[in-house]
Motif scaffolding. Structure first.
Motif, PDB file in Angstrom:
ATOM      1  N   ASN A 155       0.842  -1.186   0.000  1.00 51.40           N
ATOM      2  CA  ASN A 155       0.000   0.000   0.000  1.00 51.40           C
ATOM      3  C   ASN A 155       0.878   1.237   0.000  1.00 51.40           C
ATOM      4  O   ASN A 155       1.848   1.302   0.753  1.00 51.40           O
ATOM      5  N   LYS A 156       0.541   2.199  -0.843  1.00 50.48           N
ATOM      6  CA  LYS A 156       1.274   3.458  -0.849  1.00 50.48           C
ATOM      7  C   LYS A 156       0.786   4.338   0.282  1.00 50.48           C
ATOM      8  O   LYS A 156      -0.382   4.323   0.635  1.00 50.48           O
ATOM      9  N   THR A 157       1.700   5.109   0.841  1.00 50.08           N
ATOM     10  CA  THR A 157       1.353   6.052   1.908  1.00 50.08           C
ATOM     11  C   THR A 157       0.797   7.320   1.288  1.00 50.08           C
ATOM     12  O   THR A 157       1.388   7.864   0.354  1.00 50.08           O
ATOM     13  N   ARG A 158      -0.339   7.775   1.806  1.00 47.60           N
ATOM     14  CA  ARG A 158      -0.852   9.088   1.411  1.00 47.60           C
ATOM     15  C   ARG A 158      -0.005  10.119   2.121  1.00 47.60           C
ATOM     16  O   ARG A 158      -0.002  10.192   3.340  1.00 47.60           O
ATOM     17  N   ARG A 159       0.725  10.916   1.374  1.00 45.15           N
ATOM     18  CA  ARG A 159       1.688  11.836   1.971  1.00 45.15           C
ATOM     19  C   ARG A 159       1.012  12.882   2.851  1.00 45.15           C
ATOM     20  O   ARG A 159       1.566  13.321   3.862  1.00 45.15           O
ATOM     21  N   SER A 160      -0.204  13.288   2.455  1.00 49.12           N
ATOM     22  CA  SER A 160      -0.924  14.278   3.270  1.00 49.12           C
ATOM     23  C   SER A 160      -1.238  13.705   4.647  1.00 49.12           C
ATOM     24  O   SER A 160      -1.159  14.408   5.655  1.00 49.12           O
ATOM     25  N   ALA A 161      -1.570  12.412   4.704  1.00 47.75           N
ATOM     26  CA  ALA A 161      -1.864  11.767   5.981  1.00 47.75           C
ATOM     27  C   ALA A 161      -0.589  11.583   6.794  1.00 47.75           C
ATOM     28  O   ALA A 161      -0.600  11.746   8.022  1.00 47.75           O
ATOM     29  N   ASN A 176      -9.217   3.533   9.282  1.00 49.06           N
ATOM     30  CA  ASN A 176      -9.114   4.322   8.054  1.00 49.06           C
ATOM     31  C   ASN A 176      -7.794   5.071   7.981  1.00 49.06           C
ATOM     32  O   ASN A 176      -7.153   5.135   6.914  1.00 49.06           O
ATOM     33  N   GLN A 224      -4.939   2.814   7.146  1.00 39.89           N
ATOM     34  CA  GLN A 224      -4.987   2.464   5.725  1.00 39.89           C
ATOM     35  C   GLN A 224      -4.351   3.573   4.883  1.00 39.89           C
ATOM     36  O   GLN A 224      -3.601   3.304   3.951  1.00 39.89           O
ATOM     37  N   LEU A 225      -4.633   4.817   5.243  1.00 42.44           N
ATOM     38  CA  LEU A 225      -4.025   5.949   4.538  1.00 42.44           C
ATOM     39  C   LEU A 225      -2.514   5.974   4.711  1.00 42.44           C
ATOM     40  O   LEU A 225      -1.786   6.416   3.824  1.00 42.44           O
ATOM     41  N   LEU A 226      -2.054   5.511   5.876  1.00 43.50           N
ATOM     42  CA  LEU A 226      -0.628   5.492   6.166  1.00 43.50           C
ATOM     43  C   LEU A 226       0.071   4.285   5.541  1.00 43.50           C
ATOM     44  O   LEU A 226       1.259   4.094   5.734  1.00 43.50           O
ATOM     45  N   GLY A 227      -0.675   3.448   4.830  1.00 41.85           N
ATOM     46  CA  GLY A 227      -0.081   2.299   4.150  1.00 41.85           C
ATOM     47  C   GLY A 227       0.218   1.148   5.069  1.00 41.85           C
ATOM     48  O   GLY A 227       1.113   0.340   4.808  1.00 41.85           O
TER      49      GLY A 227
END
Length: 65
Positions: free
Chosen positions: A5-11, A58, A61-64
């Motif tokens: 899973n890719k990390t959402r950089r904003s998160a 959630n 999940q955003l953090l990968g």
């Protein structure tokens, strides 16, 4: 093999994971219009807090994770 899973950089800039696996965040309402807020209220907003159980899955999940 499962996909990563890719990390959402904003998160990633907003949340941190503690050693025990809890997710921490900053408190809201400190960004502006602070002149009308009491010193005690602003002082309490300085400290971070833990993300609620309902949102933790959630956010992770955003953090990968």
């Amino acid at each position: 093999m499962a996909n990563k899973n890719k990390t959402r950089r904003s998160a990633a800039k907003r949340f941190k994971v503690t050693g025990s696996g809890k997710v921490t965040r900053r408190k809201a309402y400190k960004g502006h219009l602070t002149a009308k807020k009491s010193p005690a209220r602003k002082r309490k907003l300085r400290k971070g807090t833990v993300v609620s159980k309902a949102d933790e899955r959630n956010v992770k999940q955003l953090l990968g994770m």
